[in-house]
Design a protein around this motif. Structure first.
Motif, mmCIF file in Angstrom:
data_model
loop_
_atom_site.group_PDB
_atom_site.id
_atom_site.type_symbol
_atom_site.label_atom_id
_atom_site.label_comp_id
_atom_site.label_asym_id
_atom_site.label_seq_id
_atom_site.Cartn_x
_atom_site.Cartn_y
_atom_site.Cartn_z
ATOM 1 N N UNK A 241 -8.395 3.126 1.966
ATOM 2 C CA UNK A 241 -7.234 2.546 2.654
ATOM 3 C C UNK A 241 -6.012 3.443 2.605
ATOM 4 N N UNK A 242 -6.034 4.495 1.802
ATOM 5 C CA UNK A 242 -4.909 5.419 1.746
ATOM 6 C C UNK A 242 -3.632 4.725 1.318
ATOM 7 N N UNK A 243 -2.564 4.954 2.069
ATOM 8 C CA UNK A 243 -1.280 4.312 1.773
ATOM 9 C C UNK A 243 -0.990 3.185 2.739
ATOM 10 N N UNK A 244 -2.018 2.468 3.166
ATOM 11 C CA UNK A 244 -1.872 1.402 4.160
ATOM 12 C C UNK A 244 -0.949 0.305 3.652
ATOM 13 N N UNK A 245 0.015 -0.074 4.504
ATOM 14 C CA UNK A 245 0.976 -1.120 4.143
ATOM 15 C C UNK A 245 0.776 -2.399 4.955
ATOM 16 N N UNK A 269 -5.277 -3.821 -2.971
ATOM 17 C CA UNK A 269 -4.917 -2.536 -2.374
ATOM 18 C C UNK A 269 -3.392 -2.379 -2.326
ATOM 19 N N UNK A 270 -2.955 -1.361 -1.573
ATOM 20 C CA UNK A 270 -1.514 -1.118 -1.395
ATOM 21 C C UNK A 270 -0.922 -1.945 -0.258
ATOM 22 N N UNK A 271 -1.743 -2.718 0.394
ATOM 23 C CA UNK A 271 -1.284 -3.504 1.557
ATOM 24 C C UNK A 271 -0.214 -4.503 1.130
ATOM 25 N N UNK A 272 0.876 -4.545 1.902
ATOM 26 C CA UNK A 272 1.979 -5.458 1.621
ATOM 27 C C UNK A 272 2.013 -6.638 2.597
ATOM 28 N N UNK A 273 1.507 -6.413 3.832
ATOM 29 C CA UNK A 273 1.563 -7.471 4.848
ATOM 30 C C UNK A 273 0.194 -7.591 5.508
ATOM 31 N N UNK A 274 -0.404 -8.771 5.365
ATOM 32 C CA UNK A 274 -1.743 -9.016 5.906
ATOM 33 C C UNK A 274 -1.681 -10.165 6.907
ATOM 34 N N UNK A 294 -1.968 -9.393 -10.439
ATOM 35 C CA UNK A 294 -0.847 -8.723 -9.787
ATOM 36 C C UNK A 294 -1.309 -7.993 -8.535
ATOM 37 N N UNK A 295 -0.492 -8.067 -7.502
ATOM 38 C CA UNK A 295 -0.861 -7.491 -6.208
ATOM 39 C C UNK A 295 0.350 -6.862 -5.538
#
Length: 782
Positions: A241-245, A269-274, A294-295
């Motif tokens: 996922x790399x640096x996917x946000x 992951x690094x995802x902030x908005x799904x 924690x996420x």
């Protein structure tokens, strides 16, 4: 199964966003100096009569098959060109040689087969999706150095066909692969773009995710995920996922277990908005093994995804979402019937459960949402306003609450409501609330939306809302524009689409702070009260939104359809004080004029004479009802001043009454009957005489009784329409000595011929002959 999104829908989202941003200040009219819209016109070619000032040209949904350089050479300022949904087969970018400002070009959904690259240095947005390319057409980056959005589609991806895209720095890359039938492994390079949008074939399992490398990509949107792609997606999220946000998943076909696995993978992951949109209908199980550690995730949006729990305990499903330690959660269109209160203090600051079937029991006695600032419960099954208000009591940070489009009610006999103390914006629109709702409102509210309810008036005994600045009462049952007695800080009032005839008097007296009013589409009664309302706008005290087109007179009937700006009424009609003052002034002036005329023309004297004549005539006719002509016994009645009696007695009477007795004269000294009043005698003598002789002289006009006799004789003249007056001028009468009340004498002397007593003796004979001839008549024998 949730309905899959079409390729057009996928592309149109990006197109809409770009156009909205790019054309924010450009008017999109049918045809102006800036934009020209010729879509759906069955055009076979680009029209030739386009304005040279055109910057936006929409030729979508036509039958255009060819493009030529001459088609656009006359519109040098062109910036936006939409040619989507035509039948263009070949494209050579050289046709835009003269359009150096062209930034937006949409050629999606044509039948393009070949593409000839040519520098278009200003182009920022290019959409080539939905065409018939076998391989994806890519132009060198040097041809379009400013390109930010690129939409491509192909039926086949193999080898290094997309390698050229690695050198192009884009903001958004759309790969529309609905028609893809062949894909070779490792044919997807690492793109140098911030946002990637991939639309997979709806009926073909294409294994692309296993080759996808994100690199610097921050946002990824995937559509039409199904079959093995679901497992590939989970693997992809956990490994590459790399640096996917930001991650958006559209039209995903999966089970509840697969859904939770994708959610768990994104959680780690690094995802902030799904965002998960239009997933299949899922039946939740009793499995409750979600790890809420924690996420990085901050926002989760699940929409148009029906989650049921037909065969399981719904508590497990609710707990997965309620225990999430994220700041924003949206679950809309999922048919949720309940949501659990978090078991411990929650991180939620934003919750949205719109388009579900939640009841009043949601978050009942919940004291763990102390950080929640926004709560949206639009379109549910909420009914009791007291219960839902109590729900907010423990939400100490709650500022915005939306409960619109529910079934909320509140009755006067119910107990008061309890709201969160920091609530400043409340949306209760489209419910079943009546006037009583004003007894159940948060006292610190600043913005209140009560649109589309059943409110007919605002109770005066309600709690004062001193902080309220905006109030929306549109589409209710108001009959007048309400006052602001309980809203001392109100700045904006929306009362459009009600039944308002006129503003209330309280509105003028209490709405001093209001600056903007929306009162469009009301059946206004064009009257004085409305005139004051219009003047408020003219004076710049209030801005009327939608003025003047949406403000029309409805009543009275003869003014229906007239715009309020064209309605005028006199200040005198509307100002009662002014009207009374004007009437009083007129009455005073009239009274002064009447008084002056009465004094100047001696009106009381004439009224007195008229009364006396009426009384005498009444007695005469009562005693002698026979015809008046049968009572004439004198040839003439003589009226004269006592100062002229010598001439009358010694000259006039002897010369008229000779020995033969052929003429009989009536003289007051010998013919008035004793016992009768003078007025009665005068009237009686005039009535019994064929003629009335008035001996005019300066002495005559000074005699009161001569005036009486002249008045009664003149009255007989008009009553009987007979010529019975003989004016005999004994001496000249200067006009200035005739009193004003002798206006009849002046009129008679001006209009009638009179006999003048000649000074020469030789003319006396003729005088007497004329006079005798004038008064002689054969009288009946007595």
């Amino acid at each position: 199964m949730a309905k899959s999104r079409s390729p057009a829908a996928s592309n149109s989202g990006a197109v809409f966003i770009f156009i909205t941003a790019f054309l924010k200040n450009i008017p999109l009219t049918e045809e102006t100096g800036f934009s020209t819209v010729r879509s759906n016109r069955f055009l076979n070619k680009v029209p030739k009569n386009l304005s040279a000032q055109t910057t936006v040209l929409d030729l979508s949904h036509n039958n255009i098959s060819e493009l030529h350089i001459s088609d656009f050479s006359s519109i040098l300022r062109l910036q936006v060109l939409n040619l989507a949904h035509n039948i263009i087969q070949d494209l050579d970018f050289s046709v835009f040689w003269y359009n150096v400002d062209l930034e937006y070009l949409d050629l999606s959904h044509n039948v393009l087969r070949t593409l000839s690259c040519h520098p278009v240095l200003s182009l920022r947005h290019l959409d080539l999706t939905g065409n018939h390319y076998t391989d994806m057409p890519v132009c060198p980056e040097t041809n379009m150095p400013k390109l930010q959005y690129l939409g491509l589609s192909a039926r086949r991806i193999q080898g290094s066909a997309l390698s050229a895209l690695t050198n192009i720095r884009l903001d958004t890359l759309l790969l529309s692969l609905e028609d893809l039938y062949e894909y070779r492994a490792k044919s997807i390079p690492q793109f140098n773009t911030k946002t990637i949008q991939i639309v997979f074939p709806a009926n073909k399992d294409v294994r692309i995710l296993r080759d996808l490398e994100l690199g610097t990509t921050e946002s990824l949107e995937l559509s039409n995920i199904h079959g093995e792609q679901v497992n590939e997606l989970r693997t992809f999220l956990l490994s590459r996922n790399g640096g996917l946000l930001n991650l958006t998943l559209n039209n995903m076909q999966c089970s509840w277990e697969e859904f939770i696995s994708i959610l768990q993978a994104a959680w780690e992951t690094t995802i902030e908005h799904l965002v998960i949109s239009n997933a299949t209908q899922m039946d939740a199980t009793n499995a409750d093994n979600f790890n809420h550690t924690k996420t990085s995730l901050k926002t989760l949006i699940v929409r148009q995804t029906v989650i049921t729990s037909i065969k399981s305990d719904p508590q497990h499903m609710y707990r997965i979402f309620s225990e999430m330690n994220i700041t924003a959660l949206t679950i809309s269109g999922a048919k949720l019937i309940h949501m659990l209160c978090p078991s411990k203090p929650s991180h939620f600051t934003y919750l949205c459960f719109s388009y579900n079937i939640l009841t009043d029991a949601v978050f009942e006695n919940c004291n763990t949402l102390t950080l929640l600032e926004m709560l949206i419960l639009r379109v549910n099954q909420l009914k009791n306003l007291i219960k839902v208000s109590s729900m907010t009591c423990h939400m100490k940070s709650l500022k915005y609450l939306d409960m619109s489009q529910n079934l909320l009610q509140y009755e006067d006999h119910e107990k008061g409501c309890s709201w969160g103390e920091n609530l400043v914006e409340l949306n209760l629109s489209s419910n079943l609330l009546s006037d009583s709702v004003f007894h159940c409102l948060p006292v610190n509210i600043q913005k209140l939306d009560l649109q589309s309810n059943q409110i007919s008036s605002i109770p005066k005994e309600m709690v004062e809302l001193r902080a309220l600045e905006e109030l929306n009462l549109a589409s209710n049952r108001l009959t007048d524009l309400p006052g602001c007695g309980q809203f001392s800080s109100l700045r904006l009032l929306n009362a459009e689409m009600n039944s308002i005839f006129t503003p209330s008097s309280e509105f003028y007296h209490t709405c001093q702070s209001i600056r903007e009013v929306k009162a469009e589409h009301n059946p206004f009664m064009c009257s004085c009260e409305l005139r004051v309302f219009i003047n408020l706008r003219k004076q710049g005290m209030v801005e009327l939104v939608g003025w003047p087109e949406s403000y029309l007179c409805e009543y009275p009937e003869y003014l229906r359809g007239i715009q309020l700006k064209d309605f005028h009424i006199s200040e005198l009609v509307c100002n009662t004080t002014l009207l009374v003052a004007v009437v009083l002034v007129i009455l005073v002036v009239f009274a002064v004029i009447i008084s002056f005329l009465c004094v100047y023309l001696d009106v009381p004297w004439y009224l007195k004479m008229m009364w006396q004549w009426t009384q005498v005539k009444h007695r005469v006719w009562k005693n002698k009802p026979e015809d008046i002509h049968d009572n004439i016994i004198f040839h003439a009645f003589i009226s004269y001043s006592e100062r002229d009696s010598d001439w009358v007695k010694n000259v006039l009477i002897p010369n008229l009454e000779k020995e033969d007795g052929s003429i009989r004269l009536c003289q007051h000294e010998r013919n008035f009957i004793a016992g009768k009043s003078i007025v009665e005698n005068i009237i009686d003598c005039i009535e019994k005489s064929y003629r009335s002789i008035f001996v005019l002289s300066p002495n005559f006009v000074q005699s009161e009784w001569c005036h009486y006799e002249l008045y009664f004789a003149h009255h007989k003249l008009f009553r009987e329409n007979t010529n019975n007056l003989i004016l005999l001028l004994l001496e000249p009468i200067p006009t200035h000595i005739i009193p004003v009340r002798y206006h009849k004498l002046k009129a008679l002397m001006a209009k009638r011929t009179y006999l003048e007593w000649p000074a020469e003796k030789n003319k006396h004979g003729l005088f007497w002959a004329n006079l005798r001839a004038a008064i002689y008549i054969q009288l009946p024998e007595k």
